[in-house]
Each structure stands twice: as C-alpha cells, then as structure tokens.
Write an enzyme that holds these catalytic residues in place. Structure first.
Site, short mmCIF file in Angstrom:
data_model
loop_
_atom_site.label_atom_id
_atom_site.label_comp_id
_atom_site.label_asym_id
_atom_site.label_seq_id
_atom_site.Cartn_x
_atom_site.Cartn_y
_atom_site.Cartn_z
N ARG A 14 -31.33 24.64 -5.70
CA ARG A 14 -31.69 22.85 -5.32
C ARG A 14 -31.15 22.72 -4.20
NH1 ARG A 14 -29.35 18.47 -3.67
NH2 ARG A 14 -27.49 18.74 -5.24
N GLU A 15 -29.67 22.45 -4.14
CA GLU A 15 -28.96 22.44 -3.02
C GLU A 15 -29.03 23.63 -1.95
OE1 GLU A 15 -26.41 19.63 -2.14
OE2 GLU A 15 -26.75 20.85 -0.19
N ASP A 94 -31.08 15.50 -13.55
CA ASP A 94 -29.87 15.00 -12.62
C ASP A 94 -30.42 13.90 -11.89
OD1 ASP A 94 -28.31 16.80 -14.03
OD2 ASP A 94 -28.32 18.34 -12.10
N ARG A 136 -28.10 13.26 -16.56
CA ARG A 136 -26.95 13.01 -15.67
C ARG A 136 -27.24 11.87 -14.57
NH1 ARG A 136 -25.58 15.62 -10.21
NH2 ARG A 136 -27.44 13.98 -10.07
N SER A 138 -25.64 10.38 -11.00
CA SER A 138 -24.56 10.40 -9.92
C SER A 138 -24.78 9.51 -8.57
CB SER A 138 -24.48 11.94 -9.57
OG SER A 138 -25.50 12.20 -8.43
N THR A 171 -20.98 13.93 -0.41
CA THR A 171 -22.13 14.20 0.08
C THR A 171 -22.11 14.69 1.59
OG1 THR A 171 -23.36 12.65 -1.19
CG2 THR A 171 -24.51 13.29 0.57
N HIS A 198 -19.68 17.37 -7.32
CA HIS A 198 -20.57 18.09 -6.28
C HIS A 198 -19.91 17.82 -4.93
CE1 HIS A 198 -24.67 19.31 -4.61
NE2 HIS A 198 -24.14 18.48 -3.58
N HIS A 200 -19.41 19.04 -0.68
CA HIS A 200 -19.89 19.62 0.71
C HIS A 200 -18.61 20.04 1.32
CE1 HIS A 200 -24.13 19.26 0.62
NE2 HIS A 200 -23.98 18.39 -0.37
N HIS A 294 2.11 47.32 4.37
CA HIS A 294 1.18 46.82 3.28
C HIS A 294 0.88 48.20 2.56
CE1 HIS A 294 0.24 42.31 4.17
NE2 HIS A 294 1.41 42.89 5.19
#
Ligand code: HCA
Ligand code: CU
Length: 394
Positions: A14-15, A94, A136, A138, A171, A198, A200, A294
């Site tokens: 989706r996103e 959602d 949901r 939002s 967002t 959620h 960004h 290291h």
C-alpha cells in the site's frame, strides 16, 4: 503492553506502492505476500480496490490465496469506498481522514465537526455491515493537527464503539520521538484501544518514532520493505527489526529474520533499486570490519563491535585485511585460515609490507594470499579462499 506482543502492519503493498518506482504485478504481489507470510508479519495492508481495476483484482487474488497474515485495505473515509473494500472479502479496513489545517483546507475542505460526523457515519455503517471486520481509524497528518482537534475526533470515534484500533500518522515525517510518545500515551490512556503508528522518514526519525510509539504503548507499527513509500518512505521493516533486536532478541523471535535479506533484495529488484550500503542489516557493509584494532577484537569475540549477529540473519561478517589500516592479528588469522605457519616476526613484517603496498592501492584477498604464500615459501593457490573478499568468521 510488553514490547514483545506488538504487531507489524506490513504496508509495502500500500504505502510501498506509492514509492516513485513501485508498480507491482499481481504475480509479484502474491509472491511478496507468500514471503511476508514466511517471515511472519501479522498483517499486510494493500492499496484500496478503488484505486484501479487491477488493485481491486489484486486484493481479491491475495485474499483468495488465504495467507496466514490478515489482509487489510486502506480507504478514504467514504461509504462508497468502504462498500467496495468490504466486497473484496478483506479481513480489515484502515480508514483515514486528514485533520491538519493543511489537509482540511486542501484535501477535503471539511472542518472538525464535519470530520467527526463523517467518521461516525462511515465507521458506524461499516460496523453494521460487518460486525467481525477489524476496523481502524486514523488521522492523516496527526503531528501538524491541533491537539484539541485530534482529541475531539479520537474520543468521538472511540466512544462510538465501532473501531478496534486508532492510528496516528506522521504523514510528512515531522514528528519527534517525544511528540509521538506523548500522542500515543494519551490515546492509550484515554481510550484503551489498540494504537497504530505510521511514520514517514523525511527527517530521519521514522525508526526512532516507531520505537517511541511502542514504548508509549502502541500495539501496531506500519513498515515497508526497505522503507519505500511516498517521497523517501516510512519505517523500514529491517530497521525496526534491528532496533528491537538490539534491545532484546526475544522481541523479534517470532519473525524469521533469515528472510530479511531476501525480502530487501526482492523489493530492490521489483523497484529497480540498489540496497544502500548503509542499510540496516542487509547493507553491503553492515558486517564488514576494517581497522586493525577492530579486526583483532572481532576475531577474538565478534560482540566487541557487533550488536547484530550476522548469523541470526543468515549473513556473514567479513574482516578486511589488504588495506593500510590493517593489523598483524588479522594477517595472522588469514595465514591460519590458509594453513600457513608463520612466526610472529614474519607476520609483523608482512603486515608492514601490506600496509606500504596498500598506501598506493588496497590489495585484493588474492594478493594478500599470494604474499602470505610467498613469505611462507609455498606455491600460491589458484584462487582465493574463501571466495569473497575478506575473512568471514562465524
Ligand atoms: C498518505 C496517507 C498515509 C496514511 C497513513 C494511515 C499517511 O498516503 O499520505 O492510514 O495511518 O502517511 O498519512 O500513508
Ligand atoms: Cu504514509
């Protein structure tokens, strides 16, 4: 809530589809769902069926594949969108609506009273249609919204008894961890509902903000593979896993971490990207150790300089040798791997040789191996052992 019982809402479908170079085919979506299922994410969020005919077909195809993860779709706060989404047979909806002054003015033109009325109408309608669906609600652009507006909206929705979960969305990637913790803690305290975050990544806080949300009592975190999404994306799945793993491996023991590299490579391939060198866990340099100090410590005990164990992710560490910062411990280790017995003074001498040659240009592992064979008076092997550059240790 104990950190170990949070859920991932994997939103690559989706996103992630909102990322500039992402256009997944149906076959790619089905394959990704199958691999995310194998990894163990709890929920998978898909593009709204209202977006395009193909999006509608793909949600149905994924639901029909009966994955273990719950399939959610993401819709605007509209009865029509909700009706189309319900028709696909998804397990959860959602619902989102903007509450910041910017979005109220430029996105939907409604004021807070109208937003509340619309939300109660749409959510009530969905609940009446489908008593069992996970619902949901939002607020888009939560962190540029007025807190008093947010509380009015969230409390009205919570009181309506229609939703299972509230969502806060950063967002535009503007929130700080303290702001996220404050908002999430308030919602948990005032409503007792599950809370989703959620976030960004515009200002580089997406992982820190997701973690702050969890610490404040959030139950669900949105991720995408490699963090893809609008602009520079959201909380990356691998980054969230790394953050939690370093605190306590038990927090992410429910996931098959050895599949992370495959998932990152899959999405990089689908989107025509190269995995960044500094990516969490799967970046090309994530487990490479270089400087002599290291290398010495890592060869003795990898935990000296590693908080993530590469083997837990099905990956290998590498200790580089053929450079000017090398040390004789790393060179001795390499000689041992090659089965060459060299005394300490010879090893120190050859280390100096490597350093001065590497001042001009780093030596490949084959060149280091050839040099070690030469000082040991042995014929050079045909190819470096092991195959990749550098000494890999377990
Ligand atoms: C967007 C919407 C969203 C929604 C998040 C959510 C955001 O594409 O802009 O539903 O909680 O970032 O606000 O992804
Ligand atoms: Cu988003």
């Amino acid at each position: 809530m104990p950190l170990s019982s949070f859920s991932i809402i994997e939103s690559t479908l989706r996103e992630g589809e909102q990322f500039s170079t992402a256009t997944f085919t149906t076959a790619q979506k089905l394959h990704l769902v199958e691999r995310l299922d194998a990894f163990g994410v709890e929920m998978i969020e898909m593009t709204s069926p209202c977006a395009s005919p193909g999006s509608d077909r793909d949600v149905r195809a994924v639901v029909a594949a009966r994955p273990r993860a719950r399939i959610l779709t993401h819709i605007r706060c509209h009865r029509d969108d909700a009706a189309r989404a319900l028709d696909t047979g998804v397990h959860g909806l959602d619902v989102v609506i903007g509450t910041s002054p910017q979005l109220m003015q430029h996105s939907h033109g409604k004021d807070i009273r109208q937003i509340i009325d619309l939300a109660l109408d749409v959510l009530g309608w969905i609940r009446a249609q489908s008593p069992d669906i996970t619902l949901r609600f939002s607020t888009e652009d939560t962190f540029r919204s007025r807190e008093s507006d947010l509380l009015r909206v969230f409390l009205a929705v919570a009181d309506s008894g229609t939703v299972n979960r509230l969502g806060v969305a950063d967002t535009v990637g503007v929130a700080t961890p303290a702001q996220v913790a404050h908002m999430v803690a308030q919602l948990v305290r005032l409503t007792g509902l599950d809370v989703e975050f959620h976030g960004h990544n515009d200002s580089g806080c997406a992982i820190a903000n997701a973690f702050a949300a969890l610490e404040a009592g959030a139950t669900h975190i949105d991720t995408t593979i490699l963090g893809i999404g609008e602009r520079n994306g959201i909380t990356p799945l691998g980054g969230l896993v790394a953050r939690l793993y370093t605190l306590n491996r038990a927090y992410v023991a429910k996931y098959d971490l050895r599949l992370l590299a495959e998932l990152d490579a899959l999405i990089a391939g689908y989107c025509g990207l190269t995995i960044p060198f500094n990516n969490y866990v799967t970046g090309a340099s994530s487990f490479i150790h270089k400087a002599g100090i290291h290398a010495k410590a890592v060869l003795a005990d990898p935990s000296t300089y590693e908080i993530l164990r590469p083997e837990d992710f099905g990956l290998e560490r590498e200790v580089q040798i053929g450079h000017r910062l090398t040390g004789w411990n790393a060179v001795r280790d390499r000689a041992n791997v090659l089965g060459l017995s060299l005394d300490d003074s010879t090893l120190r001498e050859v280390t100096q040789t490597i350093k001065s040659r590497a001042d001009d240009e780093p030596l490949s592992m084959a060149q280091v191996d050839a040099l070690l064979h030469e000082v040991a008076g042995m014929p050079s092997p045909p190819a470096p052992l092991p195959q990749r550059e550098g000494r890999k240790t377990r």
